[in-house]
Design a protein around this motif. Structure first.
Motif, PDB file in Angstrom:
ATOM      1  N   LEU A 220       0.841  -1.200   0.000  1.00 30.74           N
ATOM      2  CA  LEU A 220       0.000   0.000   0.000  1.00 30.74           C
ATOM      3  C   LEU A 220       0.877   1.252   0.000  1.00 30.74           C
ATOM      4  CD1 LEU A 220      -3.037   1.002   0.287  1.00 30.74           C
ATOM      5  CD2 LEU A 220      -2.448   1.388   2.688  1.00 30.74           C
ATOM      6  N   MET A 221       1.947   1.230   0.796  1.00 28.92           N
ATOM      7  CA  MET A 221       2.852   2.382   0.830  1.00 28.92           C
ATOM      8  C   MET A 221       3.510   2.600  -0.524  1.00 28.92           C
ATOM      9  SD  MET A 221       4.713   2.394   4.551  1.00 28.92           S
ATOM     10  CE  MET A 221       4.806   0.694   5.048  1.00 28.92           C
ATOM     11  N   ASP A 222       3.860   1.511  -1.197  1.00 25.76           N
ATOM     12  CA  ASP A 222       4.457   1.641  -2.527  1.00 25.76           C
ATOM     13  C   ASP A 222       3.459   2.177  -3.542  1.00 25.76           C
ATOM     14  OD1 ASP A 222       7.147   1.163  -2.585  1.00 25.76           O
ATOM     15  OD2 ASP A 222       6.974  -0.995  -2.889  1.00 25.76           O
ATOM     16  N   ASP A 223       2.207   1.718  -3.454  1.00 26.75           N
ATOM     17  CA  ASP A 223       1.204   2.066  -4.459  1.00 26.75           C
ATOM     18  C   ASP A 223       0.604   3.454  -4.257  1.00 26.75           C
ATOM     19  OD1 ASP A 223       1.559  -0.406  -5.605  1.00 26.75           O
ATOM     20  OD2 ASP A 223      -0.169  -1.330  -4.626  1.00 26.75           O
ATOM     21  N   VAL A 224       0.552   3.927  -3.002  1.00 29.37           N
ATOM     22  CA  VAL A 224      -0.227   5.123  -2.681  1.00 29.37           C
ATOM     23  C   VAL A 224       0.621   6.318  -2.251  1.00 29.37           C
ATOM     24  CG1 VAL A 224      -1.902   6.062  -1.043  1.00 29.37           C
ATOM     25  CG2 VAL A 224      -2.321   3.840  -2.111  1.00 29.37           C
ATOM     26  N   ALA A 225       1.639   6.078  -1.439  1.00 27.77           N
ATOM     27  CA  ALA A 225       2.323   7.175  -0.747  1.00 27.77           C
ATOM     28  C   ALA A 225       3.085   8.090  -1.698  1.00 27.77           C
ATOM     29  CB  ALA A 225       3.281   6.622   0.300  1.00 27.77           C
ATOM     30  N   THR A 226       2.983   9.387  -1.434  1.00 25.48           N
ATOM     31  CA  THR A 226       3.861  10.370  -2.071  1.00 25.48           C
ATOM     32  C   THR A 226       4.886  10.905  -1.078  1.00 25.48           C
ATOM     33  OG1 THR A 226       2.327  12.186  -1.558  1.00 25.48           O
ATOM     34  CG2 THR A 226       2.063  11.072  -3.688  1.00 25.48           C
ATOM     35  N   VAL A 227       4.685  10.580   0.217  1.00 24.18           N
ATOM     36  CA  VAL A 227       5.643  10.957   1.247  1.00 24.18           C
ATOM     37  C   VAL A 227       5.506   9.955   2.401  1.00 24.18           C
ATOM     38  CG1 VAL A 227       4.028  12.582   2.319  1.00 24.18           C
ATOM     39  CG2 VAL A 227       6.457  12.799   2.787  1.00 24.18           C
ATOM     40  N   ILE A 228       6.643   9.568   2.976  1.00 20.33           N
ATOM     41  CA  ILE A 228       6.674   8.672   4.125  1.00 20.33           C
ATOM     42  C   ILE A 228       7.090   9.484   5.346  1.00 20.33           C
ATOM     43  CG2 ILE A 228       7.772   6.660   5.185  1.00 20.33           C
ATOM     44  CD1 ILE A 228       6.033   5.832   2.902  1.00 20.33           C
ATOM     45  N   LEU A 229       6.330   9.333   6.440  1.00 23.78           N
ATOM     46  CA  LEU A 229       6.667   9.976   7.701  1.00 23.78           C
ATOM     47  C   LEU A 229       7.030   8.878   8.693  1.00 23.78           C
ATOM     48  CD1 LEU A 229       3.677  12.498   7.888  1.00 23.78           C
ATOM     49  CD2 LEU A 229       5.999  12.975   7.081  1.00 23.78           C
ATOM     50  N   GLU A 230       8.308   8.797   9.041  1.00 26.75           N
ATOM     51  CA  GLU A 230       8.763   7.749   9.959  1.00 26.75           C
ATOM     52  C   GLU A 230       8.799   8.293  11.377  1.00 26.75           C
ATOM     53  OE1 GLU A 230      12.403   4.549  10.465  1.00 26.75           O
ATOM     54  OE2 GLU A 230      12.855   6.546   9.704  1.00 26.75           O
ATOM     55  N   LEU A 231       8.061   7.623  12.279  1.00 27.95           N
ATOM     56  CA  LEU A 231       8.043   8.005  13.685  1.00 27.95           C
ATOM     57  C   LEU A 231       9.015   7.099  14.437  1.00 27.95           C
ATOM     58  CD1 LEU A 231       6.900   9.580  16.087  1.00 27.95           C
ATOM     59  CD2 LEU A 231       5.001   7.946  16.165  1.00 27.95           C
ATOM     60  N   SER A 232      10.055   7.695  15.005  1.00 22.57           N
ATOM     61  CA  SER A 232      11.069   6.923  15.720  1.00 22.57           C
ATOM     62  C   SER A 232      11.667   7.780  16.817  1.00 22.57           C
ATOM     63  CB  SER A 232      12.167   6.465  14.742  1.00 22.57           C
ATOM     64  OG  SER A 232      13.197   5.770  15.409  1.00 22.57           O
ATOM     65  N   ASP A 233      11.749   7.212  18.020  1.00 27.41           N
ATOM     66  CA  ASP A 233      12.335   7.918  19.166  1.00 27.41           C
ATOM     67  C   ASP A 233      11.684   9.276  19.395  1.00 27.41           C
ATOM     68  OD1 ASP A 233      14.160   5.823  19.565  1.00 27.41           O
ATOM     69  OD2 ASP A 233      15.569   6.687  18.135  1.00 27.41           O
ATOM     70  N   GLY A 234      10.384   9.340  19.207  1.00 27.08           N
ATOM     71  CA  GLY A 234       9.648  10.564  19.490  1.00 27.08           C
ATOM     72  C   GLY A 234       9.789  11.657  18.465  1.00 27.08           C
ATOM     73  N   LEU A 235      10.399  11.362  17.324  1.00 20.96           N
ATOM     74  CA  LEU A 235      10.570  12.355  16.262  1.00 20.96           C
ATOM     75  C   LEU A 235      10.024  11.805  14.951  1.00 20.96           C
ATOM     76  CD1 LEU A 235      14.234  13.518  17.011  1.00 20.96           C
ATOM     77  CD2 LEU A 235      12.128  14.746  17.602  1.00 20.96           C
ATOM     78  N   VAL A 236       9.562  12.706  14.090  1.00 26.67           N
ATOM     79  CA  VAL A 236       9.060  12.326  12.773  1.00 26.67           C
ATOM     80  C   VAL A 236      10.035  12.823  11.718  1.00 26.67           C
ATOM     81  CG1 VAL A 236       7.245  12.680  11.064  1.00 26.67           C
ATOM     82  CG2 VAL A 236       6.631  12.272  13.448  1.00 26.67           C
ATOM     83  N   THR A 237      10.498  11.904  10.867  1.00 26.83           N
ATOM     84  CA  THR A 237      11.393  12.251   9.757  1.00 26.83           C
ATOM     85  C   THR A 237      10.636  12.075   8.456  1.00 26.83           C
ATOM     86  OG1 THR A 237      13.282  11.433  11.039  1.00 26.83           O
ATOM     87  CG2 THR A 237      13.629  11.811   8.678  1.00 26.83           C
ATOM     88  N   ARG A 238      10.754  13.038   7.582  1.00 24.89           N
ATOM     89  CA  ARG A 238      10.008  13.055   6.327  1.00 24.89           C
ATOM     90  C   ARG A 238      10.895  12.569   5.173  1.00 24.89           C
ATOM     91  NH1 ARG A 238       5.752  16.354   3.901  1.00 24.89           N
ATOM     92  NH2 ARG A 238       6.189  16.691   1.707  1.00 24.89           N
TER      93      ARG A 238
END
Length: 565
Positions: free
Chosen positions: A201-219
């Motif tokens: 789904l992420m491959d088919d739909v996403a235009t941006v990934i937001l990774e939540l790790s250690d209390g921070l979000v990386t775009r």
């Protein structure tokens, strides 16, 4: 469209997030993902306003539509449930439809102004657009997972929605429903934010990934494949930069120690009557201080340490079974009372890897249970090799004990000592006192990991896996996938995670009929031993240093030890 600025949220008096900041532009389709327990759902509830942050701001422009993982509702028809999604208009609809003259007259003008008399037709049209026109009178609680997702989406089509929030929308959906949802999201002309562990789904739909790790979000711009490429490049850069930092730090510490020794020796031997010796000692002190200053500057600009992801370590083993044919079905039918399909025949050969796919309710789990002997067929014959051992993972985790701790469950299903059991539990992310967690208190993700660990000791020739990825985060899914890719036995797989079907070479497709076909694409198992040999060969060579672009530096900086001023 959505902006989160320096948001802090405390959970149980401890900060879960301290400075979360990200933004999603209008028209973007963003996927938020991270390890289980990282706080994705909490972040979602902050966006919807169900929770309030302790600090920071959340700006959301436009109308929000929400699709939850589950629907919890009182008994009512699907049509009524959709109409109730507009509370103000539905309350007026009840008034003007009550037959009570007082209620009708009280609400009449407001009902006209809000077009309440068309509410029921609007709901029917919305349900028809989403393929649920034949389900209007069904109880909302009796719908399948895919139907409930469509029902929630139908409520969004009844009003203008600018931002759609979806929380694990593919959980419990069959592949057909996931394909439909994928197309709906791609055609939606607003903004989308999805929590998902579904890599396809992420491959088919996403235009941006937001990774939540250690209390921070990386775009990360792009889809999941692009995210993997970018994070791998980050890892390589971080490792190279950190290696240079460590090397330079060792060099400076050794130089400081050497200058300090020389300085103390020169100072001890210098005489008041020997200005040259005193000057030499002073020069050594100056150089030592200069190196100490360089060390402080190095520490102040220390590169970030490469992330060490918490991932399980799993490698399945299987006893040898040399027989060519492991299982045969002849003119078999299965079902409850009446057969689901016409009789069919097929066989499982040594090492076969087979996917079982089909819509929810098509009988995938029933077929799997019949093949492995958990249920009897309605007719026909199934023959299994007498020495064939089958390891079974049930999506309901029904084989897990209901009492005791995680450690006790593992010891009960193996003949290993407690020390080894603790080591294995640590490989599966259960560390220290976590091994004493009562099973009744474990999350579904924790129970899934224990079920896999018990499967590890089955020494099965054939693994039968029924939805093994439900409740698992992406990192754990990828570790399980890697372990299965080198598993030397056979595989029977039911999964809504379409990435997992790359592990199989044949497919049993359940629909109007049963179709058995060879898979066009199969990556095949990974040769882990060859990979280890290659890595050993590469690490035999002397360490080299690279700049940020990956270019080899013209000299080894450690040689500076030989150029002491």
């Amino acid at each position: 469209m959505l902006v989160m600025k320096q948001v802090r949220f405390d959970y149980d008096r401890k900060p879960l997030f301290e400075a979360v900041a990200f933004e999603i532009a209008a028209g973007e389709r963003a996927v938020l993902f991270g390890l289980n327990g990282s706080g994705k759902t909490t972040l979602f509830r902050l966006v919807t306003g169900e929770l309030t942050p302790q600090a920071g701001t959340i700006e959301c422009h436009g109308e929000i539509g929400l699709v939850r993982q589950t629907i919890e509702s009182e008994d009512m028809s699907l049509l009524e449930w959709v109409m109730r999604s507009d509370p103000e208009r539905y309350a007026l609809f009840e008034d003007v439809s009550s037959g009570d003259e007082t209620r009708v007259m009280r609400s009449y003008e407001r009902a006209l102004a809000l077009d309440v008399y068309n509410l029921e037709q609007e709901a029917k049209r919305a349900l028809t657009r989403l393929g649920l026109d034949g389900q209007l009178d069904r109880n909302i609680n009796d719908l399948s997972g895919g139907e409930k997702t469509r029902a929630q989406l139908s409520t969004l089509t009844m009003k203008r929605v600018d931002l759609v929030l979806l929380d694990e929308p593919t959980n419990h959906l069959d592949i057909e429903s996931i394909d439909w949802l994928t197309q709906w999201l791609k055609q939606f002309n607003g903004t989308v934010l999805v929590i998902s562990h579904d890599r396809q789904l992420m491959d088919d739909v996403a235009t941006v990934i937001l990774e939540l790790s250690d209390g921070l979000v990386t775009r990360y711009p792009g889809n999941y494949t692009a995210y993997k490429r970018q994070t791998e490049e980050e890892r390589v850069r971080d490792e190279r930069a950190h290696a240079r930092y460590e090397s330079r730090k060792i060099e400076l510490l050794e130089m400081i120690a050497q200058y300090k020794g020389w300085h103390l020796k020169a100072k001890a031997t210098a005489s008041v009557r020997s200005p040259g010796a005193q000057k030499g000692a002073a020069n050594l002190a100056v150089k030592m201080k200069a190196r100490e200053q360089k060390l402080r500057q190095l520490e102040d600009n220390r590169p970030r340490k490469p992330k060490e992801e918490k991932t399980i370590s799993a490698r399945f083993a299987a006893d040898e079974l040399e027989a060519k044919t492991w299982l045969t079905c002849e003119h078999m039918t299965f079902g409850y009372g009446e057969p689901f399909y016409d009789p069919f025949s097929f066989s499982i050969q040594k090492g076969d890897r087979i996917s079982i796919i089909g819509p929810n309710g098509s009988g995938k789990t029933t077929l799997l249970n019949v093949l492995i002997g958990e249920r009897a067929p309605l007719s026909g014959v199934i023959q299994r090799h007498p020495r064939l051992k089958i390891g079974y993972f049930s999506q309901t985790l029904e084989r897990l004990p209901e009492t005791g701790t995680l450690l006790e469950a593992l010891l009960a299903h193996s003949d290993i000592e407690e020390t080894e059991a603790r080591t294995l539990l640590a490989h599966f992310l259960f560390r220290r006192d976590e091994v004493h967690l009562p099973i009744v208190e474990a999350s579904m993700g924790e129970k899934c990991r224990i079920a896999f660990l018990i499967l590890y000791f089955s020494d099965a020739h054939l693994l039968a896996l029924d939805e093994p990825t439900n409740y698992l985060d992406v990192a754990t899914r990828e570790q399980i996938e890697a372990a299965l890719s080198v598993y030397p036995g056979g595989l029977l797989l039911i999964s809504h995670d379409r990435y997992f079907h790359r592990l199989t070479s044949r497919t049993i497709e359940l629909g109007e009929h049963i179709v058995i076909r060879e898979n066009d694409e199969c990556d095949g198992p990974v040769d882990v031993e060859q990979m280890v040999r290659t890595m050993d060969e590469l690490t035999k060579h002397d360490l080299k240093f690279f700049d940020e672009a990956g270019n080899l530096l013209p000299f080894d900086e450690t040689s500076g030890m030989n150029r002491i001023e």
